[in-house]
Design a protein around this motif. Structure first.
Motif, short mmCIF file in Angstrom:
data_model
loop_
_atom_site.label_atom_id
_atom_site.label_comp_id
_atom_site.label_asym_id
_atom_site.label_seq_id
_atom_site.Cartn_x
_atom_site.Cartn_y
_atom_site.Cartn_z
N SER A 189 0.88 -1.25 -0.14
CA SER A 189 -0.15 -0.04 0.03
C SER A 189 0.89 1.31 0.01
CB SER A 189 -0.77 0.02 1.20
OG SER A 189 -1.68 1.02 1.03
N ARG A 230 -5.18 6.23 -9.77
CA ARG A 230 -6.35 5.43 -9.14
C ARG A 230 -7.64 5.79 -9.65
NH1 ARG A 230 -8.12 5.16 -2.64
NH2 ARG A 230 -9.81 3.45 -3.20
N GLU A 231 -8.40 4.94 -10.16
CA GLU A 231 -9.69 4.93 -10.90
C GLU A 231 -10.87 4.29 -9.97
OE1 GLU A 231 -9.63 4.04 -15.13
OE2 GLU A 231 -8.02 5.72 -15.46
N THR A 232 -11.75 5.39 -9.52
CA THR A 232 -12.85 4.38 -8.61
C THR A 232 -14.16 4.24 -9.46
OG1 THR A 232 -11.80 5.69 -6.79
CG2 THR A 232 -14.06 4.65 -6.56
N SER A 233 -14.71 3.04 -9.32
CA SER A 233 -16.06 2.63 -10.05
C SER A 233 -17.02 3.66 -9.62
CB SER A 233 -16.42 1.09 -9.60
OG SER A 233 -16.75 1.24 -8.19
N GLN A 261 -17.04 1.53 -4.78
CA GLN A 261 -16.48 0.53 -3.82
C GLN A 261 -15.25 -0.28 -4.29
OE1 GLN A 261 -19.87 -2.04 -3.43
NE2 GLN A 261 -20.92 -0.73 -1.88
N ASP A 262 -15.26 -0.13 -5.66
CA ASP A 262 -13.85 -0.81 -6.21
C ASP A 262 -13.30 0.22 -6.99
OD1 ASP A 262 -14.97 -3.34 -5.99
OD2 ASP A 262 -16.36 -2.90 -7.61
N SER A 263 -11.92 -0.14 -7.04
CA SER A 263 -10.83 0.86 -7.38
C SER A 263 -9.63 0.16 -8.43
CB SER A 263 -9.87 1.40 -6.57
OG SER A 263 -10.57 2.48 -5.46
N GLU A 264 -9.33 0.71 -9.47
CA GLU A 264 -8.28 0.18 -10.33
C GLU A 264 -7.04 1.15 -10.51
OE1 GLU A 264 -9.82 -0.70 -14.09
OE2 GLU A 264 -10.97 -2.40 -13.56
N TYR A 265 -5.98 0.61 -10.79
CA TYR A 265 -4.92 1.52 -10.95
C TYR A 265 -4.51 1.42 -12.48
CZ TYR A 265 -4.99 2.12 -5.98
OH TYR A 265 -5.20 2.46 -4.64
N SER A 320 -19.87 3.05 -8.34
CA SER A 320 -20.38 2.61 -7.20
C SER A 320 -19.39 3.14 -5.80
CB SER A 320 -20.50 1.10 -6.94
OG SER A 320 -19.56 0.12 -6.81
#
Length: 54
Positions: free
Chosen positions: A7, A21-24, A28-32, A26
């Motif tokens: 982290s 960082r990209e957040t969905s 609740q989910d993140s992607e890098y 919703s």
């Protein structure tokens, strides 16, 4: 690798503008994703990986 260390490294890469960082929708989910700078570093990192395996 310990989760806390992973982290920390991820946050350092975000601060260095290597990752974003990209957040969905919703929230609740993140992607890098690699930034342009991250993509530019890829050939050097790949070469270091090949060198380390030699």
């Amino acid at each position: 690798m310990l989760p806390a260390l992973l982290s920390k490294r991820r946050k350092e890469l975000e601060q260095a503008d290597v990752l974003v960082r990209e957040t969905s929708e919703s929230g609740q989910d993140s992607e890098y994703q690699l930034t342009e700078a991250g993509h530019a570093l890829f050939p050097a990192l790949e070469a270091m990986g090949f060198w380390a395996q030699a």
